[in-house]
Write an enzyme that holds these catalytic residues in place. Sequence first.
Site, PDB file in Angstrom:
ATOM      1  CG  ASN A  83      43.664  37.212  48.585  1.00 39.75           C
ATOM      2  OD1 ASN A  83      44.282  37.969  47.852  1.00 39.75           O
ATOM      3  ND2 ASN A  83      43.937  37.096  49.867  1.00 39.75           N
ATOM      4  CG  ASP A  84      45.039  32.759  46.032  1.00 41.18           C
ATOM      5  OD1 ASP A  84      45.706  33.560  46.724  1.00 41.18           O
ATOM      6  OD2 ASP A  84      44.696  31.639  46.432  1.00 41.18           O
ATOM      7  CB  VAL A  85      41.235  34.829  40.885  1.00 41.02           C
ATOM      8  CG1 VAL A  85      41.178  33.332  41.024  1.00 41.02           C
ATOM      9  CG2 VAL A  85      40.133  35.509  41.659  1.00 41.02           C
ATOM     10  CB  VAL A  86      42.047  40.009  42.319  1.00 33.42           C
ATOM     11  CG1 VAL A  86      40.684  39.645  41.764  1.00 33.42           C
ATOM     12  CG2 VAL A  86      42.062  39.887  43.826  1.00 33.42           C
ATOM     13  CB  ALA A 120      47.573  30.065  46.431  1.00 30.97           C
TER      14      ALA A 120
END
Lengths: 99, 482
Positions: free
Chosen positions: B408-411, B449
């Site tokens: 999720n966070d990395v995209v 995050a």
Amino acid sequence: MDAISLLTIFILSIFVGIEVVSKVSAVLHTPLMSGANAIHGVVLVGAILVTGQSDKYSLGFFLGLGAIVLAAINMVGGFVVTDRMLEMFKPKAPKKDEA
Amino acid sequence: MTPLIAHLSTTVSAPQAPTWVRLTELGAAVLFILALKGLSSPKSARRGNLLGALGAGVATVVIFFYGTEYYGEGLSNLKGNLPFILLAITIGSLIGWIAAKRVQMTQMPQMVALFNGVGGGAAAVVSVVEFSAPTANESKAALAATVFTVLVGAVSFSGSILTFMKLQELMTSRPVVLPLGRYITSLAGIGTIAAAILLVVDPTNTLLYVLLGMSLLMGLLLVLPVGGADVPIVISLLNAFTGLSVAASGYVLGNTLLIVAGTLVGASGTLLTRMMAAAMGRPLTNTLFGAFTAKAITASGTTEDRPVKSASPDDVAIMLSYARKVIIVPGYGLAVAQAQNTIRELVELLSAKGIQVDYAIHPVAGRMPGHMNVLLAEANVPYDQLKEMDEINPEFAEADVALVVGANDVVNPAARDDKTAPIYGMPILNVDQAGQVVFLKRSMRPGFAGIENELLFDPKTSLLFGDAKETLTKVVSAVKGL
């Protein structure tokens, strides 16, 4: 050994430490951290030293033994878990349906 | 002050071990350097680790041959403590071995944190014992080194344990900011340093325990406000701390090998920490203290009610099968569901249909830098299919489908576009540029995050809810059935 010699070793080790890992690729960040983590488990040596110099059943004796257990966990566990990570980095033969 | 050890001359004037022992220790120091060097390259990494283990093993054996002059009463004796020492080594080794063998690869980061913590604890305890055995000729420099070891070792210990709890989800992984947290931390920091200085000036046991307590508290205060994806960076930092602490204990004990090993880890660990922080696109100070300044992330209820497009496994199978180019973005959720093998099966099926499939690996995918590579390698995913962020990012615009599994966070485009987002500046995978985006998610819960991802509400995004392994298995059989 005099204090200046020890300081010399300390300073030179800083440069070596920085130099040897400066080109590591992101893929290996985790194993490198884990391996370095295992290396400082060598504090086991220090724990053995202080325990070997403590009178039996003194406070220092028990604290020293505790430090030995902790340091041994750090050292042995650290190297074994790093090895498990790196085991998977072996070049794979074309075997596919293993798992 | 009662000395715990009757006679122990420390540091610079410590009697030396026999020459052959010291030469062997030099060999062990060289092995440590070769170990770190080896660990920096994929081909030699495993051998490097084994060299390190060899060095540590050799060092542990020869310490028993330091001889009469060092131990006072000789090797076979060690004040009669030898059997106890060997027993303690055996117990510790067994615990470490079993824990390391049993831990699942997804839980590796917290395992490393725990190992690091006990190492820091050991260094602190060694120095506490050492402190309580002062000798007349003990220099202020040696005293300062002792105090440094206790302080840094204790910070590393309590900080690592808290890190472990965060990653093991024994407590929230979000940043915890106490009311007036910034002031409490600053005050505690000043107090700890003051106690350390006082202790060097006027060494008493009481003050030592005060310092120990404050250092433990400091470790907690340091880690509490760090959250989510930043936790691995803190592990690396605490790892470097422990290294320095071990180096200082080497100075106290007059042991060159400990100085070299500890300093190597301290220096390389500091560099590694900075590299990790750079991969997250923010300076280290931001990682540590960012939560104090960042605006509270309000998971506003309004976003929850917004419409999303959900898809069935069959829809996804069709989408994938008629694509020309598919990019898979694996995340921690994939590993938690143990779906690495299923995703490999899916990729093999699609490749057999002539579709070009690649994995896009974000540098911090998983819970640690490089973690995802380890997890996929475990499932026999071939290396050449794994593409790093810089290599794959230009390709998203050409991809028909980006399949995001448990990431999720990395995209999250917020990291690129929204200056107020806590993860702003972190380099991301440009999934939003792909023709279509499919998210495999367990729920609408935000990522590690704790930040809402706008991409989920994009018209070209489809969501497939459920356990990654179950849904992927359904997708696989649907693809087979086409």
